[in-house]
Design a protein around this motif. Structure first.
Motif, PDB file in Angstrom:
ATOM      1  N   SER A 174      -0.804  19.109 -17.144  1.00  0.00           N
ATOM      2  CA  SER A 174      -1.493  18.002 -17.819  1.00  0.00           C
ATOM      3  C   SER A 174      -1.333  16.697 -17.058  1.00  0.00           C
ATOM      4  CB  SER A 174      -0.956  17.841 -19.244  1.00  0.00           C
ATOM      5  OG  SER A 174       0.431  17.536 -19.225  1.00  0.00           O
ATOM      6  N   GLY A 175      -0.654  16.755 -15.918  1.00  0.00           N
ATOM      7  CA  GLY A 175      -0.454  15.566 -15.107  1.00  0.00           C
ATOM      8  C   GLY A 175       0.963  15.051 -15.125  1.00  0.00           C
ATOM      9  N   PHE A 176       1.825  15.663 -15.959  1.00  0.00           N
ATOM     10  CA  PHE A 176       3.210  15.217 -16.088  1.00  0.00           C
ATOM     11  C   PHE A 176       4.113  16.443 -16.044  1.00  0.00           C
ATOM     12  CE2 PHE A 176       0.373  12.299 -18.167  1.00  0.00           C
ATOM     13  CZ  PHE A 176       0.771  11.073 -17.671  1.00  0.00           C
ATOM     14  N   SER A 177       4.378  16.886 -14.828  1.00  0.00           N
ATOM     15  CA  SER A 177       5.107  18.137 -14.646  1.00  0.00           C
ATOM     16  C   SER A 177       6.044  18.022 -13.459  1.00  0.00           C
ATOM     17  CB  SER A 177       4.124  19.299 -14.420  1.00  0.00           C
ATOM     18  OG  SER A 177       4.794  20.473 -14.047  1.00  0.00           O
ATOM     19  N   ILE A 178       7.142  18.781 -13.508  1.00  0.00           N
ATOM     20  CA  ILE A 178       8.024  18.876 -12.349  1.00  0.00           C
ATOM     21  C   ILE A 178       7.262  19.469 -11.173  1.00  0.00           C
ATOM     22  CG2 ILE A 178      10.076  20.057 -11.455  1.00  0.00           C
ATOM     23  CD1 ILE A 178      11.323  19.799 -14.189  1.00  0.00           C
ATOM     24  N   LYS A 179       6.316  20.362 -11.458  1.00  0.00           N
ATOM     25  CA  LYS A 179       5.503  20.954 -10.405  1.00  0.00           C
ATOM     26  C   LYS A 179       4.397  19.985  -9.985  1.00  0.00           C
ATOM     27  CE  LYS A 179       6.212  25.712 -11.993  1.00  0.00           C
ATOM     28  NZ  LYS A 179       5.545  26.951 -12.471  1.00  0.00           N
ATOM     29  N   PRO A 180       4.255  19.712  -8.694  1.00  0.00           N
ATOM     30  CA  PRO A 180       3.228  18.779  -8.233  1.00  0.00           C
ATOM     31  C   PRO A 180       1.814  19.351  -8.352  1.00  0.00           C
ATOM     32  CG  PRO A 180       4.985  19.068  -6.594  1.00  0.00           C
ATOM     33  CD  PRO A 180       5.136  20.156  -7.608  1.00  0.00           C
ATOM     34  N   ALA A 229       0.843  -1.201   0.000  1.00  0.00           N
ATOM     35  CA  ALA A 229       0.000   0.000   0.000  1.00  0.00           C
ATOM     36  C   ALA A 229       0.872   1.242   0.000  1.00  0.00           C
ATOM     37  CB  ALA A 229      -0.936   0.003   1.206  1.00  0.00           C
ATOM     38  N   LYS A 230       0.576   2.158  -0.911  1.00  0.00           N
ATOM     39  CA  LYS A 230       1.359   3.384  -1.059  1.00  0.00           C
ATOM     40  C   LYS A 230       0.425   4.584  -1.213  1.00  0.00           C
ATOM     41  CE  LYS A 230       5.626   1.586  -1.691  1.00  0.00           C
ATOM     42  NZ  LYS A 230       6.792   1.890  -0.807  1.00  0.00           N
ATOM     43  N   LEU A 231       0.824   5.680  -0.583  1.00  0.00           N
ATOM     44  CA  LEU A 231       0.203   6.968  -0.855  1.00  0.00           C
ATOM     45  C   LEU A 231       1.077   7.676  -1.868  1.00  0.00           C
ATOM     46  CD1 LEU A 231      -1.811   9.272  -0.302  1.00  0.00           C
ATOM     47  CD2 LEU A 231      -0.327   9.982   1.602  1.00  0.00           C
ATOM     48  N   LEU A 232       0.475   8.118  -2.963  1.00  0.00           N
ATOM     49  CA  LEU A 232       1.216   8.715  -4.073  1.00  0.00           C
ATOM     50  C   LEU A 232       0.695  10.121  -4.366  1.00  0.00           C
ATOM     51  CD1 LEU A 232       1.073   5.567  -6.388  1.00  0.00           C
ATOM     52  CD2 LEU A 232       2.972   6.232  -4.897  1.00  0.00           C
ATOM     53  N   GLY A 233       1.609  11.027  -4.645  1.00  0.00           N
ATOM     54  CA  GLY A 233       1.227  12.354  -5.114  1.00  0.00           C
ATOM     55  C   GLY A 233       1.018  12.339  -6.618  1.00  0.00           C
ATOM     56  N   SER A 234       0.802  13.518  -7.196  1.00  0.00           N
ATOM     57  CA  SER A 234       0.561  13.569  -8.641  1.00  0.00           C
ATOM     58  C   SER A 234       1.169  14.820  -9.248  1.00  0.00           C
ATOM     59  CB  SER A 234      -0.942  13.512  -8.943  1.00  0.00           C
ATOM     60  OG  SER A 234      -1.583  14.691  -8.485  1.00  0.00           O
ATOM     61  N   GLY A 235       1.297  14.800 -10.574  1.00  0.00           N
ATOM     62  CA  GLY A 235       1.897  15.898 -11.302  1.00  0.00           C
ATOM     63  C   GLY A 235       0.895  16.967 -11.681  1.00  0.00           C
ATOM     64  N   GLY A 236       1.360  18.202 -11.757  1.00  0.00           N
ATOM     65  CA  GLY A 236       0.504  19.318 -12.114  1.00  0.00           C
ATOM     66  C   GLY A 236       0.340  19.464 -13.620  1.00  0.00           C
ATOM     67  N   LYS A 259      -2.761  10.096 -15.689  1.00  0.00           N
ATOM     68  CA  LYS A 259      -2.264  10.992 -14.652  1.00  0.00           C
ATOM     69  C   LYS A 259      -0.882  10.538 -14.225  1.00  0.00           C
ATOM     70  CE  LYS A 259      -3.051  14.327 -11.520  1.00  0.00           C
ATOM     71  NZ  LYS A 259      -3.150  15.748 -11.917  1.00  0.00           N
ATOM     72  N   GLY A 260       0.029  11.489 -14.126  1.00  0.00           N
ATOM     73  CA  GLY A 260       1.346  11.204 -13.580  1.00  0.00           C
ATOM     74  C   GLY A 260       1.274  11.149 -12.064  1.00  0.00           C
ATOM     75  N   ILE A 261       1.801  10.085 -11.467  1.00  0.00           N
ATOM     76  CA  ILE A 261       1.760   9.915 -10.023  1.00  0.00           C
ATOM     77  C   ILE A 261       3.150   9.501  -9.532  1.00  0.00           C
ATOM     78  CG2 ILE A 261      -0.696   9.363  -9.909  1.00  0.00           C
ATOM     79  CD1 ILE A 261      -0.006   6.421  -9.858  1.00  0.00           C
ATOM     80  N   GLY A 262       3.379   9.569  -8.226  1.00  0.00           N
ATOM     81  CA  GLY A 262       4.685   9.165  -7.719  1.00  0.00           C
ATOM     82  C   GLY A 262       4.808   9.375  -6.225  1.00  0.00           C
ATOM     83  N   GLN A 263       5.779   8.688  -5.640  1.00  0.00           N
ATOM     84  CA  GLN A 263       5.994   8.774  -4.199  1.00  0.00           C
ATOM     85  C   GLN A 263       6.969   9.886  -3.839  1.00  0.00           C
ATOM     86  OE1 GLN A 263       7.063   4.983  -2.538  1.00  0.00           O
ATOM     87  NE2 GLN A 263       6.505   5.567  -0.462  1.00  0.00           N
ATOM     88  N   PHE A 264       7.975  10.114  -4.679  1.00  0.00           N
ATOM     89  CA  PHE A 264       8.974  11.154  -4.433  1.00  0.00           C
ATOM     90  C   PHE A 264       9.112  12.010  -5.687  1.00  0.00           C
ATOM     91  CE2 PHE A 264      10.223   7.538  -1.758  1.00  0.00           C
ATOM     92  CZ  PHE A 264      10.160   8.138  -0.512  1.00  0.00           C
ATOM     93  N   PHE A 285      -0.918  19.647  -5.964  1.00  0.00           N
ATOM     94  CA  PHE A 285      -1.106  19.516  -4.521  1.00  0.00           C
ATOM     95  C   PHE A 285      -2.547  19.188  -4.137  1.00  0.00           C
ATOM     96  CE2 PHE A 285       2.718  22.290  -4.677  1.00  0.00           C
ATOM     97  CZ  PHE A 285       3.580  21.446  -3.991  1.00  0.00           C
ATOM     98  N   GLY A 286      -3.411  19.053  -5.154  1.00  0.00           N
ATOM     99  CA  GLY A 286      -4.809  18.765  -4.853  1.00  0.00           C
ATOM    100  C   GLY A 286      -5.230  17.333  -5.123  1.00  0.00           C
ATOM    101  N   THR A 287      -4.359  16.519  -5.733  1.00  0.00           N
ATOM    102  CA  THR A 287      -4.738  15.149  -6.099  1.00  0.00           C
ATOM    103  C   THR A 287      -3.736  14.145  -5.543  1.00  0.00           C
ATOM    104  OG1 THR A 287      -5.770  15.928  -8.152  1.00  0.00           O
ATOM    105  CG2 THR A 287      -5.260  13.576  -8.005  1.00  0.00           C
ATOM    106  N   TYR A 288      -4.253  13.145  -4.828  1.00  0.00           N
ATOM    107  CA  TYR A 288      -3.432  12.084  -4.257  1.00  0.00           C
ATOM    108  C   TYR A 288      -4.093  10.738  -4.519  1.00  0.00           C
ATOM    109  CZ  TYR A 288      -0.889  15.835  -2.003  1.00  0.00           C
ATOM    110  OH  TYR A 288      -0.142  16.969  -1.786  1.00  0.00           O
ATOM    111  N   VAL A 289      -3.272   9.697  -4.509  1.00  0.00           N
ATOM    112  CA  VAL A 289      -3.749   8.355  -4.856  1.00  0.00           C
ATOM    113  C   VAL A 289      -3.280   7.370  -3.794  1.00  0.00           C
ATOM    114  CG1 VAL A 289      -3.760   6.553  -6.621  1.00  0.00           C
ATOM    115  CG2 VAL A 289      -3.483   8.957  -7.298  1.00  0.00           C
ATOM    116  N   ILE A 290      -4.165   6.464  -3.392  1.00  0.00           N
ATOM    117  CA  ILE A 290      -3.760   5.344  -2.549  1.00  0.00           C
ATOM    118  C   ILE A 290      -3.858   4.071  -3.386  1.00  0.00           C
ATOM    119  CG2 ILE A 290      -4.234   3.955  -0.507  1.00  0.00           C
ATOM    120  CD1 ILE A 290      -5.262   6.428   0.881  1.00  0.00           C
TER     121      ILE A 290
END
Length: 221
Positions: free
Chosen positions: A47-53, A38-45, A159-164, A55-60
């Protein structure tokens, strides 16, 4: 061997809860009863694939060992806490068709009975840990692959997602059918970028998985 059962729960947070959501990433390796992974993942700003996160969308992401626990996931303490602070959420339930590669030196999707594809929609997950010396090469080519992705016939959602941020990146996508997904993977500019990544050793490890959607009410039948 139990059937593969996986969930991706997307939570969208209002401005007033974005700081709370970001702080949860301090504990992104989750312990969910009934889940082997189980992981909590952030997402990209953008179009979804950006260096900038974003901050409103997260995925479990959860990989389930217990069907009974999976059925009650949306009534669990973790889920209800996230849901209560979000303005919208959605869980995608699926079973793994195929997975290869590694995530933290292992493949969490293996060890289960794989699903079989007949027709209809599919999901895909690609995840990579990027060699820090190759970050510039990777991010320089992100716009090319993003354009190819969004121009691909049959794409429903991505959607681009990731842990770090920056160094661990993943893409979650939904497709009209398996052929649409394969056309993007093997016949678009994505293929050339992937070849470059392999030749130049961009990734310390990477993983690819395909899934079919499932209905929990009929999962065991």
């Amino acid at each position: 061997m139990s059937k593969s059962l996986v969930s991706f729960s997307f939570f969208n947070f209002p401005l007033t809860q974005k700081w709370w959501a970001l702080r949860q990433m301090q504990h992104s390796d989750l312990e969910i009863p009934g889940a082997s992974f189980a992981k909590l993942l952030g997402s990209g700003g953008g179009s979804g694939f950006s260096i900038k996160p974003d901050f409103g969308t997260y995925v479990i992401l959860c990989i389930w060992d217990s069907f009974e626990k999976a059925k009650s996931w949306e009534q669990s303490a973790t889920f209800t806490t996230f849901a209560s602070k979000s303005h919208s959420y959605q869980t995608h339930w699926m079973s793994c068709l195929q997975s290869y590669g590694s995530w933290e030196k292992g493949n969490p999707f293996q060890g289960y009975e794989m699903a079989h594809y007949e027709d209809g929609p599919v999901f895909a997950l690609t995840r990579a840990s990027i060699d820090k010396t190759k970050l510039l090469s990777f991010w320089r080519n992100v716009p090319l692959t993003t354009k190819a992705l969004y121009n691909s016939p049959g794409l429903i959602f991505a959607k681009g997602i990731g842990q770090f941020p920056l160094v661990e990146q993943a893409t979650f996508s939904q497709w009209k059918d398996l052929d649409s997904m394969k056309n993007f993977a093997y016949q678009s500019d994505h293929k050339q970028v992937l070849k470059m990544a392999n030749n130049e050793g961009w990734f310390k490890e990477d993983l690819f998985a395909r899934f079919v959607p499932v209905d929990l009410n009929n999962f065991l039948t």
